[in-house]
Design an enzyme around this catalytic site. Sequence first.
Site, PDB file in Angstrom:
ATOM      1  N   ASP A  51      91.223  36.552  19.044  1.00  0.00           N
ATOM      2  CA  ASP A  51      90.316  37.680  18.794  1.00  0.00           C
ATOM      3  C   ASP A  51      89.911  37.716  17.321  1.00  0.00           C
ATOM      4  O   ASP A  51      89.075  38.522  16.912  1.00  0.00           O
ATOM      5  CB  ASP A  51      90.906  39.009  19.274  1.00  0.00           C
ATOM      6  N   SER A  52      90.483  36.807  16.520  1.00  0.00           N
ATOM      7  CA  SER A  52      90.016  36.631  15.143  1.00  0.00           C
ATOM      8  C   SER A  52      88.530  36.256  15.117  1.00  0.00           C
ATOM      9  O   SER A  52      87.894  36.346  14.074  1.00  0.00           O
ATOM     10  CB  SER A  52      90.837  35.548  14.426  1.00  0.00           C
ATOM     11  N   ASP A  90      92.595  35.060  24.101  1.00  0.00           N
ATOM     12  CA  ASP A  90      93.238  36.251  23.558  1.00  0.00           C
ATOM     13  C   ASP A  90      92.767  37.494  24.318  1.00  0.00           C
ATOM     14  O   ASP A  90      91.591  37.607  24.658  1.00  0.00           O
ATOM     15  CB  ASP A  90      92.843  36.397  22.078  1.00  0.00           C
ATOM     16  N   LYS A 120      96.869  35.378  25.735  1.00  0.00           N
ATOM     17  CA  LYS A 120      97.793  35.830  24.688  1.00  0.00           C
ATOM     18  C   LYS A 120      97.690  37.344  24.569  1.00  0.00           C
ATOM     19  O   LYS A 120      96.594  37.896  24.635  1.00  0.00           O
ATOM     20  CB  LYS A 120      97.491  35.183  23.341  1.00  0.00           C
ATOM     21  N   GLU A 189     103.779  35.914  13.597  1.00  0.00           N
ATOM     22  CA  GLU A 189     102.825  36.001  12.488  1.00  0.00           C
ATOM     23  C   GLU A 189     103.427  36.755  11.307  1.00  0.00           C
ATOM     24  O   GLU A 189     103.924  37.886  11.455  1.00  0.00           O
ATOM     25  CB  GLU A 189     101.529  36.691  12.959  1.00  0.00           C
TER      26      GLU A 189
END
Length: 271
Positions: A51-52, A90, A120, A189
């Site tokens: 989703d970045s 995502d 994810k 992360e």
Amino acid sequence: MLKLGSIMSTWNAISIKQMKGRQKLACLTAYDFSIAKLVDEAGIPLILVGDSLAMTMLGHETTLPVTMDEMVHHTKCVSRAVKHALVVGDMPFMSFQASEDLAVANAGRIIKEAGAGAVKIEGGAPRAHLVKRLVENGIAVMGHIGLTPQSVHQAGGYHVEGRTAEDADRLLADARALQEAGAFAMVLECVPAALGMEITRAVNVPTIGIGAGPDCDGQILVVHDLLGLQTELSPKFVKRYATIGDSMTDAFNAYKRDVESGDYPTEEHSY
Ligand code: KIV
């Protein structure tokens, strides 16, 4: 007709899981056909349509605004390009939080419409029940703990997580809960390297680190960061392997100069 064994010639959730302790996994994001094709041809085993993309492709300031439809659209582009890697789609903000039924339906879209092999989901123990439900419905799930960008407002910004003993214990419990729920791998992360190592040793599925130190079972980077396509934000964990942004700027400037001066097109480029 189903060709027996055909699906095993590509990476999938099971073969990724089996790499734990055998081979480090070099994973990358991709969001479009051209880059996904190159990433796949380089032998990268897992490609995340993160989703970045809200930030790298759509120009938003955070990952929060990206919609399910946009995620499906970009995941489709990647799936069309990829022949070998496991494509992980995502689940964007608010596509899975409101109810488990909504989450199952949206995860189903990522698999069925967009052609991904797994989804994810951000979050640890509080998401374990949902992960179990998805897995029971035949959907492979990658977890994501530590810094979870979808909680940026609640967390008051982007910080390294797990620095206190209490937070580290919570993250360990999150990792165990995801493993228990059936996640085939999990992203860690922005956690201290020592905690990255501890979690990696504590679970039997691959940990895929991003700012989580060298002892994770794999690493993932945002492809724009690795290529030097996006240079405004540069977290400490990013290693830049190319300066594609600079090369593109040089090319655009050279093209502009050529068109303005009449050096392009020439006879060579004409019919
Ligand atoms: O959205 C994303 O690209 C991610 C990776 C940074 C792990 O979640």
